[in-house]
Design an enzyme around this catalytic site. Structure first.
Site, PDB file in Angstrom:
ATOM      1  CG  ASP A  26      -1.763  -1.314   1.491  1.00  0.00           C
ATOM      2  OD1 ASP A  26      -2.428  -1.538   0.587  1.00  0.00           O
ATOM      3  OD2 ASP A  26      -1.241  -2.259   2.285  1.00  0.00           O
ATOM      4  CG  HIS A  79      -3.485  -5.085   3.277  1.00  0.00           C
ATOM      5  ND1 HIS A  79      -2.921  -4.439   2.259  1.00  0.00           N
ATOM      6  CD2 HIS A  79      -3.796  -6.374   2.485  1.00  0.00           C
ATOM      7  CE1 HIS A  79      -3.055  -4.908   1.281  1.00  0.00           C
ATOM      8  NE2 HIS A  79      -3.432  -6.326   1.394  1.00  0.00           N
TER       9      HIS A  79
END
Ligand code: NAD
Ligand code: LMR
Length: 337
Positions: free
Chosen positions: A161, A189
């Protein structure tokens, strides 16, 4: 004289990410030129044949740093003496499966694997969880490894990410990824994560100022961050699935390698992102495996404290932490923790 090989155990090694990971680790991309590795591949019986094929190809690469590859479907064998574990294999969400079903199925994987790590891995083992839901799988594995291994040795991957956020900013600012610093991923996440550019810089200039110059003012820059950047990064996993037809592989493997490399070798003062066991930083309930901005001096990740989050950023972060708490409660209700 060559140093003793580092034992690296990879679960789900016969899968897609496993295949993208193994050759780079064996080539030295993760631990560096000076550190030989011994690979242990853990699979379920149905995945062993594929892992075996990867092992044959590893042999055919004749990597100078590779001091052996062993395969097993028994966690106690695969984690024996392991210095570094990458927990990749997980149960994907199937048709009609609720989130609770997914958590239960993965608890059945990460509980026993955590317990085996607690019993047989090296005393200073470090573990990164890649398999989804990564944060809560790491929580389960860490709880199951106790008291053999301290919980803070378990982390979960949000470096992908982080890298996605850097990539988006670099593109928007016509810069190179290496020009961008200070990005942070907060929370889970998942699509609730908060990719934060508030403290980010491009070649030393605040990203918000550089965006304002390109987009015609600070309001336009804020709107781009809220309406384009944050959703694009948070939903990038889904975008990749839609475009590729299956979830990210090479970028996930690359992120896992960078996560371990930086944890082991240090970030050199640069901030990155990783999900670590909360010690209460930024008000996050203790024990949750939550993504924060982190640094490492080579002795493990440490949360960068004292950063300001504005009201909207704080609200986004809290929503993601609430999701992590709900996942923990769901796992507790299953009697796993
Ligand atoms: P894949 O289906 O290609 O491979 C998974 C492998 O795990 C399979 O070979 C399977 O046999 C194995 N496996 C299943 N249960 C196991 C067990 N109990 N022990 C050992 N091995 C087991 O999937 P993939 O594309 O390699 O993705 C793996 C995981 O990584 C998925 O959960 C995916 O959602 C996740 N992922 C996470 C990130 C992240 O940034 N955190 C990014 C991409 C993918
Ligand atoms: C990713 O971020 O690419 C993976 O976690 C896959 C997903 O489901 O988003």
């Amino acid at each position: 004289m060559a140093s003793e090989p580092t034992t690296v155990t990879i679960t789900g090694a016969g899968g897609q990410i496993g295949y993208a990971l193994l050759f780079r680790i064996a080539a030295g991309d993760m631990l560096g030129e000076g550190r030989p590795v011994r690979l242990r591949l853990l699979e379920i019986p149905q995945g062993l044949r594929s892992a075996e094929g990867a092992a044959l190809e590893l042999q055919d690469c004749a990597f100078p740093l590779l001091h052996g590859v062993e395969l097993s479907d028994d966690p106690r064998v695969a984690f024996e003496g392991a210095d570094i574990c990458l927990l990749v294999g997980a149960r994907p969400r199937g048709p009609g499966m609720e989130r609770a079903d997914l958590l239960a199925a993965n608890a059945g994987i990460f509980g026993p694997q955590g317990a085996a790590i607690g019993e047989v891995a090296a005393d200073d083992v470090r573990v990164v969880v890649v398999g989804n839901p990564a944060n809560t799988n790491a929580l389960i594995a860490a709880a199951s490894a106790s008291p053999g291994v301290p919980a803070h040795r378990f982390t979960a991957l949000t470096r992908l990410d982080h890298n996605r956020a850097v990539g988006q900013l670099a593109e928007a600012l016509d810069a190179r990824p290496g020009d961008i610093a200070g990005v942070a991923i907060w929370g889970n996440h998942s699509a609730t994560q908060f990719p934060d550019a508030a403290h980010a810089t491009v070649r030393g200039e605040p990203v918000i100022d550089a965006l304002a110059t390109r987009l015609g003012g600070v309001e336009a820059a804020r709107a781009w961050l809220d309406d384009v950047f944050i959703p694009r990064v948070a939903r990038r996993g889904a975008e990749i699935i839609e475009v590729r037809g299956s979830s990210s592989v090479a970028s996930a493997a690359n992120a896992a390698i960078e996560h371990v490399r930086d944890e082991q070798r240090g970030t050199g003062g640069r901030t990155t992102s990783a999900a670590v066991v909360s010690r209460g930083e930024y008000g996050v309930p203790e024990g949750l495996v939550c993504s924060f901005p982190v640094v490492s001096d080579g002795e493990g990740y440490r949360v960068v404290e004292g950063l300001d989050l504005d009201e909207r950023g704080r609200a986004r972060f809290e929503a993601s932490v609430a999701e992590l708490e709900a996942e923990r409660e769901a796992v507790e209700a299953l009697g796993v923790l």
